[in-house]
Design a protein around this motif. Structure first.
Motif, PDB file in Angstrom:
ATOM      1  N   HIS A 252       7.936  -0.538  -0.321  1.00  0.00           N
ATOM      2  CA  HIS A 252       6.985  -0.389  -0.226  1.00  0.00           C
ATOM      3  C   HIS A 252       6.166  -1.412   0.896  1.00  0.00           C
ATOM      4  N   ARG A 253       6.883  -2.801   0.641  1.00  0.00           N
ATOM      5  CA  ARG A 253       6.173  -4.425   0.697  1.00  0.00           C
ATOM      6  C   ARG A 253       5.491  -4.289   2.259  1.00  0.00           C
ATOM      7  N   PRO A 254       6.057  -3.196   3.231  1.00  0.00           N
ATOM      8  CA  PRO A 254       6.427  -3.758   4.644  1.00  0.00           C
ATOM      9  C   PRO A 254       4.029  -2.713   4.623  1.00  0.00           C
ATOM     10  N   LEU A 255       4.363  -1.446   4.043  1.00  0.00           N
ATOM     11  CA  LEU A 255       3.060  -0.863   4.102  1.00  0.00           C
ATOM     12  C   LEU A 255       1.964  -1.692   3.341  1.00  0.00           C
ATOM     13  N   VAL A 256       2.662  -2.189   2.251  1.00  0.00           N
ATOM     14  CA  VAL A 256       1.365  -3.148   1.796  1.00  0.00           C
ATOM     15  C   VAL A 256       1.398  -4.558   2.806  1.00  0.00           C
ATOM     16  N   LYS A 257       1.621  -4.839   3.522  1.00  0.00           N
ATOM     17  CA  LYS A 257       2.170  -6.146   4.438  1.00  0.00           C
ATOM     18  C   LYS A 257       1.100  -5.575   5.599  1.00  0.00           C
ATOM     19  N   LEU A 258       0.868  -4.450   5.968  1.00  0.00           N
ATOM     20  CA  LEU A 258       0.258  -3.372   7.374  1.00  0.00           C
ATOM     21  C   LEU A 258      -1.436  -3.333   6.777  1.00  0.00           C
ATOM     22  N   TYR A 259      -1.713  -2.558   5.607  1.00  0.00           N
ATOM     23  CA  TYR A 259      -2.767  -3.322   5.405  1.00  0.00           C
ATOM     24  C   TYR A 259      -3.523  -4.283   5.197  1.00  0.00           C
ATOM     25  N   LYS A 260      -3.182  -5.504   4.446  1.00  0.00           N
ATOM     26  CA  LYS A 260      -3.711  -6.810   4.330  1.00  0.00           C
ATOM     27  C   LYS A 260      -3.362  -7.112   6.016  1.00  0.00           C
ATOM     28  N   SER A 261      -3.130  -6.683   6.750  1.00  0.00           N
ATOM     29  CA  SER A 261      -3.268  -7.208   7.901  1.00  0.00           C
ATOM     30  C   SER A 261      -4.545  -6.612   9.072  1.00  0.00           C
TER      31      SER A 261
END
Length: 341
Positions: A252-261
């Motif tokens: 799930h971490r890549p998706l979280v990173k995308l939402y933050k960016s």
């Protein structure tokens, strides 16, 4: 003028001259021929692939025909190599002769013929180099393109994938160059190449490369490579769809990173992802930072989960928190801060 009968295919422009006619030609010129007549006979014999006799004629024609002498000599060596290559158990000897023929052709700047011989001798890197030089010299675009392709094919046989890609790039054959890198699993180079020539690569090929590159770099824990692969896609929505497609594999971490960016950041969505994974502390922080009143409700729900967890870990701790759904985010943040403290 001589290349018609000594190209890589060994074809002839004239009818084959039988041995009797060869002897008659020599007999008629042996005593009184001029250099020009010797050269004319040599050319005729050369076109008929009587290389040894042709060489004798050009030698008799004198130093004015030194280039022809050396060219025919190279053809003669190559002809011997071709015959040996068809015999069982003679492959090694044939390769040595092909290499020698390649050197002879290269010495007189007949680079295409030299490249062919080096390739037959399994000297693929050298062949690629000479094909490449020939392509750069050619004034005809069609011929140059074929020579660039030959150079790339030779480099591929030598497993020099980056050189193969480079000559195809020089020829503006971008799709073929990208395929070389993908087939060799050089995804970091493939992604960099695709980003450089993004406007010249078909969109569907960019999407496929983004997907393969993402999974490749994830498997090697190369976060920068994953980011570069995602960068091949044109929109955050496309990146989101790809990450969701492979969430089970990527986590799930890549998706979280995308939402933050995201611009603007989708902090509440990132919080939802973390909340669903049980990472409540970080989820709370994102809910509060989102500034969305509805996120306060999510924050309160997560807080209740967190307190319940603490209560299970510490039986003496019992704390009930019940937020009104209309409570503003600022008030929720203050109260949550006290609870967490």
């Amino acid at each position: 003028w001589m290349h018609g009968g000594c190209g890589p295919d060994g074809g002839s422009l004239l009818a084959f001259v039988d041995q009797k006619e060869v002897l008659e030609l020599f007999s008629s010129h042996s005593n009184h021929s001029t250099p020009e007549e010797w050269a004319k006979t040599g050319h005729y014999l050369f076109q008929s692939r009587h290389y040894e006799n042709a060489l004798h004629c050009f030698q008799a024609a004198g130093d004015a025909y030194i280039h022809q002498q050396r060219f025919v000599e190279a053809c003669l060596v190559r002809s011997k190599a071709e015959k040996l290559s068809k015999k069982s158990g003679e492959v090694s000897k044939a390769r040595k002769l092909f290499k020698e023929a390649g050197r002879l052709f290269e010495d007189i700047d007949e680079l295409v013929s030299a490249a062919h011989c080096y390739s037959e001798a399994d000297q693929y890197s050298k062949a690629g180099e000479l094909y490449h030089q020939s392509a750069q010299r050619s004034d005809d675009k069609t011929s140059a393109r074929k020579l660039f392709e030959s150079a790339a094919a030779a480099y591929l046989k030598a497993k020099q994938y980056l050189k193969a890609c480079s000559v195809l790039e020089e020829a503006e054959m971008y799709e073929q160059a990208l395929k070389v890198l993908k087939d060799a699993s050089l995804f970091a180079d493939a992604v960099a190449f695709a980003r450089k020539h993004k406007e010249k690569i078909l969109p569907q090929n960019l999407r496929l490369l983004a997907e393969r590159g993402l999974l490749y770099h994830h498997g090697r824990r190369q976060e920068e490579g994953m980011d570069n692969a995602l960068g091949l896609l044109d929109s955050d929505e496309a990146r989101e769809a790809l990450l969701k497609k492979h969430r089970n594999h990527l986590g799930h971490r890549p998706l979280v990173k995308l939402y933050k960016s995201w611009v603007p950041p989708r902090l509440a969505d990132a919080g939802d992802v973390l909340d669903g994974e049980g990472e409540l502390m970080e989820a709370l922080d994102l809910y509060i930072r989102s500034g969305d009143p509805s996120s306060a409700v999510k924050a309160s729900r997560s807080c209740v989960h967190l307190v319940s967890l603490h209560a299970r870990l510490q039986p003496g701790l019992r704390l009930a928190v019940d937020f009104d759904k209309e409570m503003e985010a600022a008030e929720a943040a203050k109260l949550l801060g006290e609870v967490l403290a």
